[in-house]
Write a protein that holds these residues in place. Structure first.
Motif, mmCIF file in Angstrom:
data_model
loop_
_atom_site.group_PDB
_atom_site.id
_atom_site.type_symbol
_atom_site.label_atom_id
_atom_site.label_comp_id
_atom_site.label_asym_id
_atom_site.label_seq_id
_atom_site.Cartn_x
_atom_site.Cartn_y
_atom_site.Cartn_z
ATOM 1 N N LEU A 147 0.817 -1.068 0.112
ATOM 2 C CA LEU A 147 -0.010 0.173 0.065
ATOM 3 C C LEU A 147 0.684 1.215 0.169
ATOM 4 C CD1 LEU A 147 0.211 1.083 2.947
ATOM 5 C CD2 LEU A 147 -1.240 -0.798 3.630
ATOM 6 N N GLY A 148 0.305 2.424 -0.262
ATOM 7 C CA GLY A 148 1.068 3.679 -0.144
ATOM 8 C C GLY A 148 0.182 5.006 0.377
ATOM 9 N N GLY A 149 0.920 5.911 0.514
ATOM 10 C CA GLY A 149 0.092 6.995 1.109
ATOM 11 C C GLY A 149 0.650 8.317 0.362
ATOM 12 N N SER A 150 0.151 9.358 0.960
ATOM 13 C CA SER A 150 0.304 10.625 0.215
ATOM 14 C C SER A 150 1.388 11.522 0.938
ATOM 15 C CB SER A 150 -0.915 11.395 -0.004
ATOM 16 O OG SER A 150 -1.600 11.831 1.168
ATOM 17 N N HIS A 151 1.560 10.959 2.465
ATOM 18 C CA HIS A 151 2.516 11.947 3.119
ATOM 19 C C HIS A 151 3.225 11.025 4.119
ATOM 20 C CE1 HIS A 151 -1.023 12.066 5.809
ATOM 21 N NE2 HIS A 151 -0.150 12.412 6.715
ATOM 22 N N ASN A 152 3.959 11.588 4.514
ATOM 23 C CA ASN A 152 5.016 10.922 5.896
ATOM 24 C C ASN A 152 4.053 11.051 6.989
ATOM 25 O OD1 ASN A 152 6.879 9.696 7.331
ATOM 26 N ND2 ASN A 152 8.325 11.450 7.252
ATOM 27 N N ASP A 153 3.881 9.897 7.776
ATOM 28 C CA ASP A 153 3.183 10.020 9.006
ATOM 29 C C ASP A 153 4.187 9.604 9.973
ATOM 30 O OD1 ASP A 153 0.431 10.008 10.140
ATOM 31 O OD2 ASP A 153 1.547 8.223 11.012
ATOM 32 N N LYS A 154 4.198 10.369 11.044
ATOM 33 C CA LYS A 154 5.165 9.923 12.108
ATOM 34 C C LYS A 154 4.925 8.753 13.011
ATOM 35 C CE LYS A 154 8.203 13.390 11.503
ATOM 36 N NZ LYS A 154 9.429 13.229 10.773
ATOM 37 N N GLY A 155 3.502 8.553 13.333
ATOM 38 C CA GLY A 155 2.945 7.554 13.997
ATOM 39 C C GLY A 155 3.310 6.252 13.308
ATOM 40 N N LEU A 156 2.989 6.335 11.822
ATOM 41 C CA LEU A 156 3.420 5.155 10.973
ATOM 42 C C LEU A 156 4.916 4.759 10.960
ATOM 43 C CD1 LEU A 156 2.574 2.963 9.268
ATOM 44 C CD2 LEU A 156 2.865 4.698 7.413
ATOM 45 N N GLN A 157 5.732 5.783 10.874
ATOM 46 C CA GLN A 157 7.102 5.618 11.124
ATOM 47 C C GLN A 157 7.642 4.862 12.489
ATOM 48 O OE1 GLN A 157 9.304 9.252 10.657
ATOM 49 N NE2 GLN A 157 11.448 8.155 10.445
ATOM 50 N N LYS A 158 6.984 5.349 13.387
ATOM 51 C CA LYS A 158 7.155 4.906 14.846
ATOM 52 C C LYS A 158 7.102 3.476 14.928
ATOM 53 C CE LYS A 158 6.485 5.716 19.828
ATOM 54 N NZ LYS A 158 5.568 6.415 20.522
ATOM 55 N N ALA A 159 5.651 3.201 14.410
ATOM 56 C CA ALA A 159 5.249 1.716 14.545
ATOM 57 C C ALA A 159 6.168 0.668 13.775
ATOM 58 C CB ALA A 159 3.779 1.483 13.949
ATOM 59 N N ILE A 160 6.517 1.228 12.584
ATOM 60 C CA ILE A 160 7.668 0.303 11.683
ATOM 61 C C ILE A 160 8.905 0.513 12.344
ATOM 62 C CG2 ILE A 160 8.795 0.384 9.659
ATOM 63 C CD1 ILE A 160 6.391 1.757 8.105
ATOM 64 N N LEU A 161 9.349 1.276 12.898
ATOM 65 C CA LEU A 161 10.646 1.194 13.678
ATOM 66 C C LEU A 161 10.608 0.322 15.022
ATOM 67 C CD1 LEU A 161 11.975 4.793 13.401
ATOM 68 C CD2 LEU A 161 13.008 2.874 12.141
ATOM 69 N N GLU A 162 9.542 0.252 15.526
ATOM 70 C CA GLU A 162 9.087 -0.435 16.800
ATOM 71 C C GLU A 162 9.186 -1.989 16.304
ATOM 72 O OE1 GLU A 162 8.563 -1.975 20.528
ATOM 73 O OE2 GLU A 162 9.252 0.095 20.061
ATOM 74 N N ALA A 163 8.614 -2.161 15.127
ATOM 75 C CA ALA A 163 8.575 -3.796 14.752
ATOM 76 C C ALA A 163 10.121 -3.972 14.347
ATOM 77 C CB ALA A 163 7.612 -3.837 13.535
ATOM 78 N N CYS A 164 10.783 -3.287 13.704
ATOM 79 C CA CYS A 164 11.888 -3.521 13.159
ATOM 80 C C CYS A 164 13.006 -3.737 14.459
ATOM 81 C CB CYS A 164 12.641 -2.291 12.429
ATOM 82 S SG CYS A 164 12.078 -2.237 10.719
ATOM 83 N N SER A 165 12.738 -2.926 15.415
ATOM 84 C CA SER A 165 13.593 -3.100 16.831
ATOM 85 C C SER A 165 13.426 -4.449 17.552
ATOM 86 C CB SER A 165 13.190 -2.046 17.881
ATOM 87 O OG SER A 165 11.896 -2.280 18.280
ATOM 88 N N LYS A 166 12.267 -5.027 17.210
ATOM 89 C CA LYS A 166 11.864 -6.684 17.617
ATOM 90 C C LYS A 166 12.331 -7.484 16.538
ATOM 91 C CE LYS A 166 8.607 -4.943 20.849
ATOM 92 N NZ LYS A 166 7.095 -5.424 21.480
ATOM 93 N N GLY A 167 12.988 -7.088 15.612
ATOM 94 C CA GLY A 167 13.519 -8.290 14.631
ATOM 95 C C GLY A 167 12.822 -8.729 13.566
ATOM 96 N N ILE A 168 11.725 -7.917 13.307
ATOM 97 C CA ILE A 168 10.731 -8.021 12.335
ATOM 98 C C ILE A 168 11.160 -7.369 11.031
ATOM 99 C CG2 ILE A 168 8.234 -7.816 11.552
ATOM 100 C CD1 ILE A 168 7.438 -8.031 14.578
ATOM 101 N N LEU A 169 11.114 -8.134 9.927
ATOM 102 C CA LEU A 169 11.458 -7.473 8.754
ATOM 103 C C LEU A 169 10.101 -6.848 8.191
ATOM 104 C CD1 LEU A 169 13.160 -7.002 5.905
ATOM 105 C CD2 LEU A 169 12.175 -9.464 5.380
ATOM 106 N N VAL A 170 10.024 -5.449 7.731
ATOM 107 C CA VAL A 170 9.050 -4.830 7.345
ATOM 108 C C VAL A 170 9.099 -4.834 5.760
ATOM 109 C CG1 VAL A 170 7.520 -2.991 7.608
ATOM 110 C CG2 VAL A 170 8.291 -3.961 9.555
ATOM 111 N N VAL A 171 8.068 -5.215 5.080
ATOM 112 C CA VAL A 171 8.350 -5.253 3.379
ATOM 113 C C VAL A 171 7.267 -4.010 3.052
ATOM 114 C CG1 VAL A 171 8.232 -6.257 1.372
ATOM 115 C CG2 VAL A 171 9.427 -7.385 3.433
ATOM 116 N N VAL A 172 7.578 -3.131 2.508
ATOM 117 C CA VAL A 172 6.641 -2.109 1.921
ATOM 118 C C VAL A 172 6.622 -1.845 0.574
ATOM 119 C CG1 VAL A 172 5.638 0.070 2.173
ATOM 120 C CG2 VAL A 172 6.414 -1.062 4.361
#
Length: 172
Positions: A147-172
């Motif tokens: 999926l994609g969006g029209s702007h950078n969302d700080k909450g989305l960025q934070k959620a993705i970084l949290e997933a990555c910090s737990k060793g989860i590969l996030v593919v977008v």
């Protein structure tokens, strides 16, 4: 947030087939070494998944609906088709083969029937996948979001970084 527009033109039933894209990824060569996704849980954050799809139903481990149009009895049912297609590319195991036919799929319905969703629903789906634990202690190892969006969302960025910090590969 929304999907790129698409249209299902036809459905076909056929003998076991390895789609061109799966062949292109060289997955069949990797399968020969015994790697087919066993023990891997992939969270698909999309329009839901058809939990009765014959090529997917044995690999769906569960799911949840995060859309505002939630219908209590449908859980994460896909009435759009995109999420089911994505899940099939990943883990179909039947007439069609996905890249990892032994992987398990966790459905996170974050987009509605028209393929649109809010940043809030997507963030909720990511957080759910990040903290999810299965009955046998399984954890999500990969989160997929086509999926994609029209702007950078700080909450989305934070959620993705949290997933990555737990060793989860996030593919977008």
């Amino acid at each position: 947030m929304k999907l790129i527009p698409f249209k299902v033109e036809s459905l076909q039933t056929m003998a076991q087939e390895i789609p061109y894209g799966v062949k292109l990824s060289q997955a069949p060569e990797i399968w020969e070494h015994g790697e087919q996704g066993s023990g891997i849980v992939v969270a698909v954050c999309d329009t839901g998944i058809d939990k009765n799809h014959p090529d997917l139903k044995q690999n769906i481990i569960g799911g949840r609906n995060f859309t505002s149009g939630y219908f209590p009895n449908d859980e994460y049912d896909d009435r759009n088709g995109h999420g089911t297609h994505v899940a099939g590319t990943i883990a179909a195991n039947g007439a069609i083969q996905g890249v990892a036919p032994e992987a398990k799929i966790l459905a996170c319905k974050v987009l509605d029937d028209q393929g649109s969703g809010s940043y809030h629903s997507i963030i909720s789906g990511i957080k759910y996948a990040t903290n999810w634990e299965g009955e046998n202690g399984e954890k999500v190892r990969i989160i997929n979001m086509s999926l994609g969006g029209s702007h950078n969302d700080k909450g989305l960025q934070k959620a993705i970084l949290e997933a990555c910090s737990k060793g989860i590969l996030v593919v977008v």
